[in-house]
Design an enzyme around this catalytic site. Structure first.
Site, PDB file in Angstrom:
ATOM      1  CG  ASP A  81      -0.723   4.168   5.319  1.00 38.49           C
ATOM      2  OD1 ASP A  81       0.187   4.631   6.036  1.00 38.49           O
ATOM      3  OD2 ASP A  81      -1.924   4.215   5.644  1.00 38.49           O
TER       4      ASP A  81
ATOM      5  CB  CYS B 202      -0.908  -0.011   1.228  1.00 39.78           C
ATOM      6  SG  CYS B 202      -2.071   1.387   1.295  1.00 39.78           S
TER       7      CYS B 202
ATOM      8  CB  CYS C 141      -5.924  -0.413   4.687  1.00 42.86           C
ATOM      9  SG  CYS C 141      -5.661   0.138   2.984  1.00 42.86           S
TER      10      CYS C 141
ATOM     11  NE  ARG D 254      -0.665   4.905   8.750  1.00 42.12           N
ATOM     12  CZ  ARG D 254      -1.909   4.585   9.121  1.00 42.12           C
ATOM     13  NH1 ARG D 254      -2.268   4.730  10.389  1.00 42.12           N
ATOM     14  NH2 ARG D 254      -2.777   4.122   8.228  1.00 42.12           N
TER      15      ARG D 254
ATOM     16  CG  HIS E 238      -1.649  -0.987   5.973  1.00 51.26           C
ATOM     17  ND1 HIS E 238      -2.297  -0.024   6.725  1.00 51.26           N
ATOM     18  CD2 HIS E 238      -1.663  -0.530   4.696  1.00 51.26           C
ATOM     19  CE1 HIS E 238      -2.674   0.973   5.940  1.00 51.26           C
ATOM     20  NE2 HIS E 238      -2.308   0.685   4.701  1.00 51.26           N
TER      21      HIS E 238
END
Length: 213
Positions: free
Chosen positions: A43, A41, A100, A45, A97
């Site tokens: 993302d 992803c 999400c 993080r 994750h």
């Protein structure tokens, strides 16, 4: 974090690497031969190298919203074919994750504009598993279960492709489904038994007749 700090960090990173190995960048520039293709992803993080504890050159990485393997997305398909057919990776990982945002958005009645057709892929996963998901009362737990199911579905999408089937036949390439738990930092192997799950559909998706077993 400022732009200036980014470049300061880069200089420190260079110094740290050279302090350990004065030929580090010279050797790094010679080429790459990663064992893994990681599809994750976007993302901020969830960074592949950090959570896997690997170094530059170890993993070929593709990231998009909600770690989708959309078979008509030329970006992910180009990455896949280059990694599998040219770099000869032996493992392809789809890593989702928990918490999400893309998965959560796909479970809500919200118009996301240009994201609508992208998130529809996750809504399709929701549709396929609606009975199981709707039986989960806690919304966070429901979202996280869809994260797992979405990873599984994207792994199915991988196995439908000619590049994966060819590499599986020729050198035993493996596909893996993982989830990263942001709240603990733990990387979880979903241990999906694809041989069992795909047995009933190989007649449909197999591109190499009886050559793929």
């Amino acid at each position: 974090m400022t732009i200036e700090r980014v470049f300061q960090n880069n200089e420190k990173w260079i110094a740290d690497k050279l302090a350990i190995d004065e030929n580090y960048f010279k050797n790094l520039s010679k080429g790459q031969s990663p064992e893994f293709l990681y599809i994750g992803c976007s993302d901020s993080r969830v960074t592949a190298e950090d959570i896997m504890g690997v170094q530059p050159g170890d993993v070929f990485v593709h990231r998009n919203i909600a770690n989708l393997v959309n078979n008509v997305d030329l970006n992910v398909m180009s990455v896949l074919n280059y990694a599998v057919r040219h770099l000869k990776v032996n493992h392809v990982v789809v890593c989702g994750h928990y918490n999400c945002g893309g998965v959560k958005a796909a479970m809500q009645a919200v118009d996301m504009g240009i994201l609508n057709p992208w998130l529809r892929n996750i809504r399709d996963v929701y549709r396929l598993h609606k009975e199981e998901l709707n039986a989960i009362a806690d919304l966070d737990a429901r979202y996280n279960r869809l994260v797992e199911l979405n990873v599984e579905e994207q792994c199915f999408n991988l196995i439908k492709t000619a590049a994966i089937q060819e590499a599986f036949r020729d050198r035993g390439l493996k596909v893996h489904g993982w989830v990263f738990d942001i709240s603990t930092g733990r990387l979880i192997d979903l241990k999906i038994d694809f041989d069992k799950k795909l047995e009933a559909v190989r007649e449909i998706y197999n591109l190499y007749a009886e050559e793929v077993h």
